[in-house]
Write a protein that holds these residues in place. Structure first.
Motif, PDB file in Angstrom:
ATOM      1  N   TYR A   1     -11.973 -29.117   8.311  1.00 40.03           N
ATOM      2  CA  TYR A   1     -11.832 -28.356   9.435  1.00 40.03           C
ATOM      3  C   TYR A   1     -13.246 -28.318   9.902  1.00 40.03           C
TER       4      TYR A   1
ATOM      5  N   HIS B   1       0.868 -29.830   2.705  1.00 44.08           N
ATOM      6  CA  HIS B   1       0.419 -30.665   4.062  1.00 44.08           C
ATOM      7  C   HIS B   1       0.936 -29.886   5.589  1.00 44.08           C
TER       8      HIS B   1
ATOM      9  N   GLU C   1      -8.095 -32.705   9.644  1.00 50.06           N
ATOM     10  CA  GLU C   1      -7.810 -34.188   9.098  1.00 50.06           C
ATOM     11  C   GLU C   1      -7.217 -33.321   7.564  1.00 50.06           C
ATOM     12  N   ILE C   2      -6.257 -34.142   6.896  1.00 52.03           N
ATOM     13  CA  ILE C   2      -5.732 -33.770   5.716  1.00 52.03           C
ATOM     14  C   ILE C   2      -5.435 -35.074   4.821  1.00 52.03           C
ATOM     15  N   ASN C   3      -6.113 -35.084   3.995  1.00 46.70           N
ATOM     16  CA  ASN C   3      -5.907 -36.493   3.017  1.00 46.70           C
ATOM     17  C   ASN C   3      -5.460 -35.988   1.653  1.00 46.70           C
TER      18      ASN C   3
ATOM     19  N   LEU D   1      -1.271 -26.530   5.692  1.00 45.13           N
ATOM     20  CA  LEU D   1      -2.475 -26.801   6.178  1.00 45.13           C
ATOM     21  C   LEU D   1      -2.731 -27.261   7.503  1.00 45.13           C
ATOM     22  N   ALA D   2      -1.740 -28.038   8.045  1.00 46.58           N
ATOM     23  CA  ALA D   2      -1.547 -28.358   9.327  1.00 46.58           C
ATOM     24  C   ALA D   2      -1.313 -27.342  10.256  1.00 46.58           C
TER      25      ALA D   2
ATOM     26  N   ILE E   1      -5.446 -32.344  -2.274  1.00 48.65           N
ATOM     27  CA  ILE E   1      -5.300 -32.473  -0.927  1.00 48.65           C
ATOM     28  C   ILE E   1      -6.888 -32.115  -0.339  1.00 48.65           C
ATOM     29  N   HIS E   2      -7.597 -32.857   0.424  1.00 54.46           N
ATOM     30  CA  HIS E   2      -8.631 -32.446   1.151  1.00 54.46           C
ATOM     31  C   HIS E   2      -8.188 -32.197   2.654  1.00 54.46           C
ATOM     32  N   ALA E   3      -8.242 -31.009   2.971  1.00 60.01           N
ATOM     33  CA  ALA E   3      -7.994 -30.533   4.283  1.00 60.01           C
ATOM     34  C   ALA E   3      -9.730 -30.288   4.925  1.00 60.01           C
TER      35      ALA E   3
ATOM     36  N   ALA F   1      -6.160 -27.474  10.445  1.00 66.33           N
ATOM     37  CA  ALA F   1      -7.095 -28.622   9.771  1.00 66.33           C
ATOM     38  C   ALA F   1      -7.121 -29.805  10.842  1.00 66.33           C
TER      39      ALA F   1
END
Length: 176
Positions: A11, A158, A168-170, A161-162, A7-9, A166
């Motif tokens: 900021y 997810h 954007e989370i991918n 991180l939300a 997961i790429h978070a 963050a």
């Protein structure tokens, strides 16, 4: 090649990132890597990284430089070609050591600095013509990226991180 999910978070503020790192570590998740456009003070401590040992290398490289300087000046100025410069005979190293101090200092710094740069690049696995490993070009400008491996806990990560802010989370497949 085996692929695994990460997961790429992303900021947009370093303070939010620091808070997020502390929250993620408190939730017992492993942070693989963090990409930042500039050094973030305290990030290594928040991630739980071990302190660097590069300072030990710098000291050893400085000692090597000092040794080379002493041996070089002794050989050149005392053993190989002693000269009477300004009425100061070169019969022994100790008699002329005050004149040699600047050279000893300069070679100590020279060896420490140059060998430290080489050590840093080798340790970081950065060599000429190496392809960049940056997963998102925005991290070289104004964004911060936290990379966390997914082990069947994608929704939990997810949501966490939300909550941390963050923007954007991918979820990405990363080849090892």
């Amino acid at each position: 090649m085996e692929a695994s999910k990460v997961i790429h978070a992303i900021y947009n503020d370093d303070d939010v990132l620091m808070h997020a790192v502390k929250k993620v570590k408190a939730a017992k998740h492993h942070i693989e890597e963090i990409y930042t456009p500039f050094p973030v003070h305290g990030l290594d401590k928040a991630m739980g990284l071990a302190p660097t040992r590069l300072a030990i290398c710098a000291f050893m490289y400085g000692c090597v430089g000092l040794t080379v300087a002493i041996l070089m000046m002794n050989f050149i100025m005392i053993e190989d070609w002693p000269q009477d410069i300004g009425g100061k005979p070169s019969f022994s190293y100790l008699e002329n050591m005050p004149a040699f101090v600047p050279i000893m200092f300069e070679l100590t710094v020279f060896f420490a600095a140059h060998l430290m740069v080489i050590t840093f690049y080798l340790r970081s696995k950065m060599w000429p013509f190496k392809k960049a490993e940056n997963p998102d070009p925005r991290t070289t400008d104004d964004h911060f990226l936290m990379e966390i491996p997914v082990h069947g806990n994608q929704q939990e990560l997810h949501d966490l991180l939300a909550q941390t802010g963050a923007v954007e989370i991918n979820v990405v497949d990363k080849a090892h």
